[in-house]
Design an enzyme around this catalytic site. Sequence first.
Site, PDB file in Angstrom:
ATOM      1  CD  GLU A 188      -1.827 -65.249  29.076  1.00  0.00           C
ATOM      2  OE1 GLU A 188      -2.540 -66.100  29.462  1.00  0.00           O
ATOM      3  OE2 GLU A 188      -0.856 -64.548  29.770  1.00  0.00           O
ATOM      4  N   GLY A 192       2.684 -60.639  33.381  1.00  0.00           N
ATOM      5  CA  GLY A 192       3.769 -61.943  33.381  1.00  0.00           C
ATOM      6  C   GLY A 192       5.154 -61.273  32.998  1.00  0.00           C
ATOM      7  CD  GLU A 209      -5.400 -59.220  33.478  1.00  0.00           C
ATOM      8  OE1 GLU A 209      -4.874 -59.632  34.576  1.00  0.00           O
ATOM      9  OE2 GLU A 209      -5.708 -60.001  32.513  1.00  0.00           O
ATOM     10  CG  HIS A 211      -6.161 -63.224  29.958  1.00  0.00           C
ATOM     11  ND1 HIS A 211      -4.989 -63.483  29.287  1.00  0.00           N
ATOM     12  CD2 HIS A 211      -6.058 -63.020  31.376  1.00  0.00           C
ATOM     13  CE1 HIS A 211      -3.994 -63.109  30.233  1.00  0.00           C
ATOM     14  NE2 HIS A 211      -4.696 -62.845  31.498  1.00  0.00           N
ATOM     15  CG  ASN A 239      -5.825 -66.351  34.666  1.00  0.00           C
ATOM     16  OD1 ASN A 239      -6.157 -67.703  34.457  1.00  0.00           O
ATOM     17  ND2 ASN A 239      -5.371 -65.695  33.733  1.00  0.00           N
ATOM     18  CD1 TRP A 240      -3.841 -70.305  40.207  1.00  0.00           C
ATOM     19  CD2 TRP A 240      -4.821 -72.146  40.198  1.00  0.00           C
ATOM     20  NE1 TRP A 240      -4.003 -70.573  41.321  1.00  0.00           N
ATOM     21  CE2 TRP A 240      -4.458 -71.645  41.598  1.00  0.00           C
ATOM     22  CE3 TRP A 240      -5.461 -73.518  40.087  1.00  0.00           C
ATOM     23  CZ2 TRP A 240      -4.797 -72.376  42.550  1.00  0.00           C
ATOM     24  CZ3 TRP A 240      -5.525 -74.285  41.242  1.00  0.00           C
ATOM     25  CH2 TRP A 240      -5.510 -73.422  42.569  1.00  0.00           C
ATOM     26  CE  LYS A 241      -1.759 -65.481  32.892  1.00  0.00           C
ATOM     27  NZ  LYS A 241      -0.901 -64.597  32.390  1.00  0.00           N
ATOM     28  CB  SER A 268       3.628 -57.842  37.437  1.00  0.00           C
ATOM     29  OG  SER A 268       3.985 -58.241  36.098  1.00  0.00           O
ATOM     30  N   GLY A 282      -1.939 -63.637  38.241  1.00  0.00           N
ATOM     31  CA  GLY A 282      -1.538 -64.996  37.491  1.00  0.00           C
ATOM     32  C   GLY A 282      -0.518 -65.432  38.387  1.00  0.00           C
ATOM     33  N   GLY A 283       0.892 -65.275  38.313  1.00  0.00           N
ATOM     34  CA  GLY A 283       2.116 -65.919  38.676  1.00  0.00           C
ATOM     35  C   GLY A 283       1.974 -65.994  40.351  1.00  0.00           C
TER      36      GLY A 283
HETATM   37  P1  PGA Z   1       0.303 -61.945  36.170  1.00  0.00           P
HETATM   38  O1  PGA Z   1      -0.777 -62.566  35.017  1.00  0.00           O
HETATM   39  O2  PGA Z   1       0.134 -61.418  37.641  1.00  0.00           O
HETATM   40  O3  PGA Z   1       1.361 -63.274  36.053  1.00  0.00           O
HETATM   41  O4  PGA Z   1       1.097 -60.772  35.416  1.00  0.00           O
HETATM   42  C1  PGA Z   1      -1.840 -61.598  35.499  1.00  0.00           C
HETATM   43  C2  PGA Z   1      -2.982 -62.255  34.216  1.00  0.00           C
HETATM   44  O5  PGA Z   1      -2.491 -62.561  33.029  1.00  0.00           O
HETATM   45  O6  PGA Z   1      -4.363 -62.165  34.473  1.00  0.00           O
END
Ligand code: PGA
Length: 241
Positions: free
Chosen positions: A94, A167, A161, A92, A11-13, A206, A227-228
């Site tokens: 967010e 994050g 999640e 998600h 997930n590149w956001k 994470s 994500g990251g």
């Molecule tokens: P993260 O993000 O791996 O940076 O914790 C995961 C996500 O938000 O899908």
Amino acid sequence: MTERTKYIVGNWKMNQNTEDVIAFFDAIDSAKLRHEAWIAPQAIHIPICLQNTDDFKIGAQNCATENSGAFTGEISPASLKDIGAHFVIIGHSERRSIYNEDDATLNAKAKIALANDLTVIFCIGETLEQREAGKVEEVLAEQLSKGLADIDSENVIIAYEPVWAIGTGVTATPEQAQETHAYIRQYINDNLSIDGNKTSILYGGSVKPSNVEDLLSCKDIDGGLVGGAALQADSYMGLHA
Ligand code: PGA
């Protein structure tokens, strides 16, 4: 035992520019991808991704509740299908917390995405406050029952999640994640129209090369939503190691 496919979904956001996207796919060693390889870039980068890889499925991070009309700024699920997207992430944390997307809205988004033949990665998860108050199961049950109400499709993937792990560098332990995934699968089997034994349940929060193997070796963890650690090709490849 049902054999379920395992996925590493990046997930590149709201990250990456054109150059980054091209560099990422250039550096991927396709022969070493062990699991299904999926990326959700910014929606405007979906075509560039599709032009630069045949090995990944490419999808969106969100979509609208309608296919067309006067919805300035929204992303049409029909247009996602039209440009070759394969899936869409719905719910998600967010989207839930920053854009106030509620269960009814997310249910509408999931339904219209499925109607357009897009696979839905439906995200659920509790906050730290909810976990500390002992409400994990209650919160997840509500998100699942309302978000996936009246949905009977094989094209649904769940992503668990925990909000406190996204994050933050703090990952749920494999034991915590496994316990929650087992609960989710049982809840689906007992209460929803989709088949919990066939539904892949990804863990997110994470995930990184150093913990992915311990997480994915758990019985009910069918991959990661990352994500990251999915932004750079070498780290993404590390998730397949
Ligand atoms: P993260 O993000 O791996 O940076 O914790 C995961 C996500 O938000 O899908």
